[in-house]
Design an enzyme around this catalytic site. Structure first.
Site, PDB file in Angstrom:
ATOM      1  CE  LYS A  23     -36.088 -70.113 -15.322  1.00  0.00           C
ATOM      2  NZ  LYS A  23     -36.686 -70.839 -14.197  1.00  0.00           N
ATOM      3  CG  ASP A  46     -35.751 -69.463 -10.884  1.00  0.00           C
ATOM      4  OD1 ASP A  46     -35.232 -70.167  -9.986  1.00  0.00           O
ATOM      5  OD2 ASP A  46     -36.836 -69.753 -11.450  1.00  0.00           O
ATOM      6  CD  GLU A  71     -38.324 -68.175  -8.901  1.00  0.00           C
ATOM      7  OE1 GLU A  71     -38.498 -66.974  -9.259  1.00  0.00           O
ATOM      8  OE2 GLU A  71     -38.809 -69.123  -9.528  1.00  0.00           O
ATOM      9  CG  ASP A 110     -40.848 -71.888  -8.524  1.00  0.00           C
ATOM     10  OD1 ASP A 110     -41.930 -72.483  -8.370  1.00  0.00           O
ATOM     11  OD2 ASP A 110     -40.239 -71.891  -9.610  1.00  0.00           O
ATOM     12  CE  LYS A 168     -43.443 -71.701 -11.473  1.00  0.00           C
ATOM     13  NZ  LYS A 168     -42.204 -72.400 -11.777  1.00  0.00           N
TER      14      LYS A 168
HETATM   15  O1  OSB Z   1     -38.533 -72.048 -12.177  1.00  0.00           O
HETATM   16  O2  OSB Z   1     -39.893 -70.466 -12.490  1.00  0.00           O
HETATM   17  C1  OSB Z   1     -39.363 -71.508 -12.870  1.00  0.00           C
HETATM   18  C2  OSB Z   1     -40.439 -72.171 -16.453  1.00  0.00           C
HETATM   19  C3  OSB Z   1     -40.510 -73.542 -16.453  1.00  0.00           C
HETATM   20  C4  OSB Z   1     -40.207 -74.235 -15.322  1.00  0.00           C
HETATM   21  C5  OSB Z   1     -39.804 -73.550 -14.178  1.00  0.00           C
HETATM   22  C6  OSB Z   1     -39.744 -72.178 -14.162  1.00  0.00           C
HETATM   23  C7  OSB Z   1     -40.055 -71.474 -15.325  1.00  0.00           C
HETATM   24  C8  OSB Z   1     -39.978 -70.028 -15.374  1.00  0.00           C
HETATM   25  C9  OSB Z   1     -41.205 -69.272 -15.797  1.00  0.00           C
HETATM   26  O3  OSB Z   1     -39.001 -69.399 -15.074  1.00  0.00           O
HETATM   27  C10 OSB Z   1     -41.167 -68.922 -17.224  1.00  0.00           C
HETATM   28  C11 OSB Z   1     -42.493 -68.525 -17.810  1.00  0.00           C
HETATM   29  O4  OSB Z   1     -43.512 -69.225 -17.637  1.00  0.00           O
HETATM   30  O5  OSB Z   1     -42.494 -67.509 -18.524  1.00  0.00           O
HETATM   31 MG    MG Z   2     -38.472 -70.879 -10.435  1.00  0.00          MG
END
Ligand code: OSB
Ligand code: MG
Length: 352
Positions: free
Chosen positions: A158, A183, A207, A232, A256
């Site tokens: 992230k 991301d 992302e 996403d 998702k």
């Molecule tokens: O942006 O992918 C995302 C988790 C919560 C909200 C948004 C995101 C995420 C993640 C996935 O990055 C993390 C996971 O479920 O292991």
């Molecule tokens: Mg994401």
């Protein structure tokens, strides 16, 4: 229920320290039970729905449309829910429970049922990826080292804002060969030289660089980049995905199950992938064991091109509420062979 996180999970949207989750239980006439996890967060920073608003919709709107209703196929749920606009996370919780129940009635695993519906083949062992929250550089490196030891197939970091890309550059220098994704959760700003900086990171994909509304800026960035962009957050439907791909805003779709509204729309996305050819992979919402099991069943289909955000729940939780918990082995999770999702809930969960 509220599960405490072992360590805060930091993204540009929010810092999660605990995960509130609700499980929907459905019972058929023979007494078989199906379960679905509600993936909304406690606060509306990532999606509009929250645990409280989605539970309200389920109890006061969806339930009355479904009680004592006969279903032939799990997709029939969507016919019944047609009058209800949006509220995908609420619908997905019910939809997952319907699919789990349907698979149990057939005495087959959810993964098998999905593969048959999608007219495809699937894996028993699924390579998965991990998403690592924002941490200082030293801790990021230690966390990545651990993920490499666990042989995660792809590591996603992230990031918060353009300046934070320097931290990613330092991580890349430290680990020159790993499959690395980033991301930004919409936190980057268009800037001179940004495309070159991103390409230098040698990412598998980036992302959600800009905010959800910045479609044109994202298409301009993608045109300058060698790196593939992945959407996403802007993807709440199959139509969103087709539009984004055709407008060249991104080249990859992270889908998702919950944000799309459940497994029925998720299978429509798989069909669109087959028709239009864009690569898809399975995103995560810091699910508990049941939500992870639903996603794992879907991600076992051969159409899923990249390892999904389906890390073992022990990444987040000391103790999960579903068992058997998924334990990562050589960067992969084993698809449960039991009927339905193949996981059971620990006794003693509070009923509301
Ligand atoms: O942006 O992918 C995302 C988790 C919560 C909200 C948004 C995101 C995420 C993640 C996935 O990055 C993390 C996971 O479920 O292991
Ligand atoms: Mg994401």
């Amino acid at each position: 229920m509220t599960l405490p996180l072992k360590q805060p999970f930091v993204s540009s949207h929010e810092t999660l320290t605990q995960r509130e989750l609700t499980v929907i239980e459905l019972t058929d006439v023979s007494g078989l039970r199906g379960y679905g996890e509600l993936e909304a967060f406690s606060q509306p920073f990532y999606t509009r729905e929250t645990q409280v608003t989605a539970r309200w919709i389920i109890k006061n709107v969806l339930e009355s449309l479904l009680v004592n209703v006969e279903f032939d196929q799990p997709e029939d749920l969507y016919t019944k829910l047609a009058p209800v606009k949006g509220n995908h996370l609420a619908k997905a919780a019910v939809d997952s429970a319907v699919w789990d129940l349907f698979a149990k009635q057939q005495q087959r695993s959810l993964a098998d049922v999905l593969a048959k519906k999608a007219d495809t083949t699937r894996k028993n062992v699924v390579k998965v990826g991990i998403s690592i929250g924002i941490l200082p550089l030293e801790q990021t490196i230690r966390r990545v080292e651990r993920a490499i030891k666990q042989e995660y197939g792809r590591i996603k970091l992230k990031v918060q804002g353009n300046d934070d890309l320097q931290r990613i550059a330092a991580v890349r220098e430290y680990f020159p060969a790993i499959q690395l994704c980033v991301d930004a959760n919409g936190s980057l700003k268009p800037a001179l030289g940004l495309a070159e900086k991103i390409d230098a990171l040698q990412l598998t994909m980036l992302e959600d660089p800009f905010s959800m509304e910045q479609h044109e800026q994202t298409a301009e960035l993608q045109a300058k980049l060698k790196t593939d962009l992945c959407y996403d957050e802007p993807i709440e439907s199959v139509a969103d995905a087709i539009q984004a791909i055709e407008a060249h805003e991104c080249r990859v779709i992270s889908m998702k199950t919950s944000v799309l509204g459940g497994l029925t729309p998720a299978l429509e996305m798989v069909a669109a992938h087959k028709r239009y050819g864009f690569p898809i992979w399975c995103g995560g919402m810091v699910e508990g064991g049941l939500g992870r099991a639903t996603n794992l069943a879907l991600a076992s289909l051969d159409e899923f091109a990249f390892p999904g955000d389906i890390s073992e729940t022990a990444q987040y939780y000391e103790k999960d509420y579903a068992r058997p918990g998924f334990v990562i082995q050589h960067g992969a999770l084993q698809v449960p062979t039991g009927s339905g999702t193949g996981v059971e809930l620990c006794p003693g969960l509070e009923r509301i």
